[in-house]
Design a protein around this motif. Sequence first.
Motif, short mmCIF file in Angstrom:
data_model
loop_
_atom_site.label_atom_id
_atom_site.label_comp_id
_atom_site.label_asym_id
_atom_site.label_seq_id
_atom_site.Cartn_x
_atom_site.Cartn_y
_atom_site.Cartn_z
N LEU A 310 -16.99 -70.60 29.04
CA LEU A 310 -17.70 -71.29 27.95
C LEU A 310 -16.73 -72.14 27.13
N GLY A 311 -15.82 -72.78 27.85
CA GLY A 311 -14.85 -73.65 27.18
C GLY A 311 -13.69 -72.92 26.55
N MET A 312 -13.59 -71.61 26.72
CA MET A 312 -12.52 -70.84 26.10
C MET A 312 -11.50 -70.42 27.15
N PRO A 313 -10.19 -70.63 26.89
CA PRO A 313 -9.17 -70.10 27.79
C PRO A 313 -9.29 -68.58 27.85
N ALA A 314 -9.28 -68.03 29.07
CA ALA A 314 -9.55 -66.60 29.22
C ALA A 314 -8.64 -66.00 30.29
N ARG A 315 -8.47 -64.70 30.17
CA ARG A 315 -7.70 -63.93 31.16
C ARG A 315 -8.33 -62.56 31.32
N LEU A 316 -8.53 -62.14 32.57
CA LEU A 316 -9.04 -60.82 32.89
C LEU A 316 -8.08 -60.16 33.85
N SER A 317 -7.65 -58.94 33.52
CA SER A 317 -6.70 -58.23 34.37
C SER A 317 -7.21 -56.83 34.64
N ILE A 318 -7.07 -56.39 35.89
CA ILE A 318 -7.44 -55.04 36.30
C ILE A 318 -6.25 -54.44 37.03
N GLY A 319 -5.90 -53.21 36.67
CA GLY A 319 -4.76 -52.57 37.30
C GLY A 319 -5.07 -51.15 37.74
N PHE A 320 -4.51 -50.75 38.88
CA PHE A 320 -4.67 -49.40 39.41
C PHE A 320 -3.30 -48.85 39.77
N LEU A 321 -3.01 -47.66 39.31
CA LEU A 321 -1.75 -47.00 39.62
C LEU A 321 -2.03 -45.58 40.05
N ASP A 322 -1.39 -45.17 41.14
CA ASP A 322 -1.46 -43.78 41.59
C ASP A 322 -0.04 -43.37 41.96
N GLN A 323 0.55 -42.48 41.16
CA GLN A 323 1.95 -42.10 41.33
C GLN A 323 2.07 -40.60 41.53
N GLU A 324 2.67 -40.21 42.66
CA GLU A 324 2.96 -38.81 42.92
C GLU A 324 4.30 -38.45 42.31
N GLY A 325 4.39 -37.23 41.78
CA GLY A 325 5.65 -36.73 41.28
C GLY A 325 6.42 -36.00 42.36
N SER A 326 7.73 -35.94 42.21
CA SER A 326 8.57 -35.26 43.20
C SER A 326 8.31 -33.76 43.23
N LEU A 327 7.91 -33.21 42.08
CA LEU A 327 7.57 -31.79 42.01
C LEU A 327 6.14 -31.61 42.52
N ILE A 328 5.95 -30.75 43.51
CA ILE A 328 4.64 -30.63 44.14
C ILE A 328 3.55 -30.40 43.09
N THR A 329 2.43 -30.99 43.31
CA THR A 329 1.21 -30.98 42.48
C THR A 329 1.27 -31.97 41.32
N SER A 330 2.45 -32.52 41.01
CA SER A 330 2.56 -33.45 39.89
C SER A 330 2.01 -34.82 40.29
N ASN A 331 1.17 -35.40 39.41
CA ASN A 331 0.55 -36.67 39.76
C ASN A 331 0.15 -37.42 38.48
N PHE A 332 0.19 -38.75 38.56
CA PHE A 332 -0.18 -39.60 37.43
C PHE A 332 -1.04 -40.75 37.95
N ASN A 333 -2.24 -40.88 37.38
CA ASN A 333 -3.18 -41.92 37.80
C ASN A 333 -3.62 -42.71 36.58
N ARG A 334 -3.59 -44.03 36.70
CA ARG A 334 -3.97 -44.88 35.55
C ARG A 334 -4.82 -46.05 36.04
N LYS A 335 -5.86 -46.35 35.25
CA LYS A 335 -6.70 -47.53 35.50
C LYS A 335 -6.74 -48.34 34.22
N ASN A 336 -6.46 -49.64 34.34
CA ASN A 336 -6.40 -50.52 33.17
C ASN A 336 -7.33 -51.72 33.33
N VAL A 337 -7.95 -52.11 32.24
CA VAL A 337 -8.69 -53.37 32.16
C VAL A 337 -8.26 -54.06 30.87
N SER A 338 -7.92 -55.33 30.96
CA SER A 338 -7.58 -56.08 29.75
C SER A 338 -8.25 -57.44 29.79
N VAL A 339 -8.65 -57.89 28.61
CA VAL A 339 -9.32 -59.18 28.46
C VAL A 339 -8.65 -59.94 27.32
#
Length: 969
Positions: A310-339
């Motif tokens: 609508l005539g406006m400069p815009a930016r949309l970002s989507i991010g997905f991260l899935d990181q396993e830790g070295s210690l068994i069972t350790s895990n980090f998951n992140r989902k991001n949306v930015s506008v």
Amino acid sequence: MENLKSFICGILILTSLNLFAQQTVRGKVTEKSTGSPLPGVAVLIKGKTTGTETNFDGDFELKNVNSSDILVFSFVGMASKEIPVGNKTNFTVSLEEDQELLNEIVIVGYGTTTVKDATGSVEAITAKEFTKGNIVTADNLLSGRVSGVNVSASGAPGADPSIVIRGGSSLTASNNPLIVIDGLPVESRSVEGSRGILSNINPNDIESFSVLKDASATAIYGSRASNGVIIITTKKGRNEYSLDLDYQYTIGQVQDRIDVLSADQFRDIIAQRYPDRIGELGNANTNWQDEILRQTGTSQLNATVKGGVLGMPARLSIGFLDQEGSLITSNFNRKNVSVALNPSYLDDHLKFNVNYNRTFEDSRFADNGQLGAALRYDPTQSIYDASSPFAGFYQHRNGRTILNGTTNPVANLLLARNIGKVFRHYGNFNVDYKFHFLPELRAVVNVGFDETEGSRAYTSPFDIGNTNETLRFAGVQSNDYSNRYNELLDTYLNYVKEINDFDLDATVGYSYQRFTNDGGATGNIFNPNSFPTTYADPDVVNIGFFSRVNIGFLDKYLLTLNYRRDGTSRFSEENRWGDFGGAAFAWKISEEEFLKSSKTFSDLKLRVSYGFTGQQNLENDKDIYLNRYRFGNQNSQYVFNGQVVQATIPSPINPDIKWEETATFEVGLDYGLFNKFNGSISYFNKKSTDLLFNAPLSDGTNYSNRIVQNVGELEINGLEFTLNGDFIKTEDIDWNFSFNTTYLDRKINNLNGEALRTQDIEGGTGNTIQILQENETPNSYFVFKQLYDASGNPIENAYADLNGDGIVNDDDRYVKESPFADVTMGFQSNFNYKNFDFSFNLRASLGNYNYNNVNSSRAQYALLVDNAVLGNVPSSVLNTNFVNTADVIFSDIYLEDASFLRMDNITLGYTFDRPIKKFNKNSIRLWAGVQNVFVITNYSGLDPEISNGIDRNVYPRSRNFMLGANIKF
């Protein structure tokens, strides 16, 4: 009159005949690397003041241009370009980023400046200069890049970092810098279930960091700025459409292990020293560290779309991260949306900036204590036991009862579920209006919020930690939750005017910010005596009135004055308000006549500053200036009318407490050499007074015998040096580098004669190894001086009688070394040859010492027999032959030089230009790299880089191998 008209006509005709006809020229300016339009580019006629700027679409129009004129296109961070007009009326111009100018624009509190006009100590890095590699959290981008800034984090996935600027400013209060995201100061403490406040931010959304270090730069943030300020600016929208896809996959592996006795060594030593226990040994050869550490995989995907809406400069970002830790069972998951939306109206007089970020964070936490358990567990036993009632895992037991001692670390990790869930959304709405009737005056309003909700639930189907009961099929469960809310309103006026030889830039404003914190716990659902609990802390409100004036004279002499009056609800009415401020002067020596023609100094600027700032945050929510109550547990109950009533317990309170204050003096020299190199050298002195210190109280005067009070003085002296430049810069080759180093000297000048033992250690009960003491470095180690025999072997429990009283006791402990480095260094280099790119990062730390608590608490033969069970010990016991712990844990033999040189990252990439020919602009960059490439150190532990200097159950860093692709359309 007719003669005059004829004369004028004649002049016009002659002008036309001589090709000096005036015309209107139009065009578009884009960024060469991406093809995106560049708004705000200055388009000037060379040698004249006539000019214009490009709009948000990169378009410009300039009237009354002669064909003999030359157009000059310039933009901060870009190399200027000159183009003759000739007979052309339409221009398409692309500007390239100039590496030497990328750092020039600097975002400071409530405004911007440039490096050449900065009077305070400010450093900025942009997306082009960020650290490359397996970048999971925002702090990874900053590590090793800015002098005086030390960033350290464990190897846990999404780990919350320790960030300290210039050694901090406090002893027992927070040393975290104030972090400001798009003008919104954020809370330094995270919620239940979160890895940390920076873990939810997608690094892909960050455009730049500005680090404000001296008081003249930070004073505009007043009572929260003593530890420095890090300003994070996120990426903005554009009108021209583009699509970026970034993907990377990482495989990691911990390379080293703590040396413990092998199964065969263990059997031999048990046979020698405890022959009556041989029957308890198993037949296996188990390396328990190998069993709880694993190869990891991490995947990251970021998709970014830019374009007009609508005539406006815009930016949309989507991010997905899935990181396993070295210690068994350790895990980090992140989902991001930015506008981001960045429209502009009324010929750019009215601008809006809208930023909104939304994050979902899911973690499974692994108990770091199992790293220690893996060192202790009997290596002759198997992981599994078919006869075991504990889910088939081997346990030291008597029938169905676990014997008193360390439990199976693999079982502990696999059977427990420690789950964290976090939802966070934050953003801001910024309005910037330049008055039509007075374009030198701008009004800015910034409204921001940050809301985070987190929970952490622990469940285990087997209560294997309970040594006195048989198998519990029900297990244990707890569920904690907390919420934090942050609301901001900033408004200010900015006036910029050139008055003869003076440049004036004045800002005055008002800030209101409210923090709300609540939470609780459901209690243990399997324990009828446990209670659900809730809490709601009183809201914390910060109000500030701030101002800044920048005055320039002849573009040579610069003066900056800052002032802020802060009020906070955290303190009593008598101590609620404080005044903070700073002044800085800079002299552009290179603009003087005697240096203008110098071929050596392309830039030279002297800076001097002084200012004072505050600190009001205590670690771990210890807000002892507020009236707070907590609920007791099942051990704090009473019976009233036959009903069990949960006790309410008042917390200690100090109504006289106020913020710490830090005064900083700095003198610095910014330089440029041969138009090829640039950098700075700075000396600074920081003195913090009214320290928030945990000092003793008279008995019966409060709800504790110690409480945080304003006591003492801390002084830090430092030197910083930076050097940036190009080794080679040609059409095909660009090889540049960036180097920084910092020297710090810390000393406690005054604690009213008090001393505080700090940092609990393993081995015994309630033992500490560090001390806060006058005339010493904070958190220095407090140890005995080890004695050695004629062969140079340490004598167990034999220490020097340093005070000469004939008795060796606690009075003979002495202060030796500290966990803080005397010198830190960072080196980064980028090499580009045509479409190839190669980069690496190095960091060094000199003079820091670690206390090896792994060896001090475990490397004794007596620990082979741990209560009812056998336990392993580090193989370093073979060097000392120590038998009993006793006072051995306080020996200085366990202090080790932890200086190191680490290569953080190395990457190699190749970019394919326009691989898809039907699109005008597209590229694909394929790259590979290694993170945590090597560490050179004499330290005997797993990792020399430990934030507090105590090496116990430290989550190890893995070496990561990375593959990635960056696709642009």
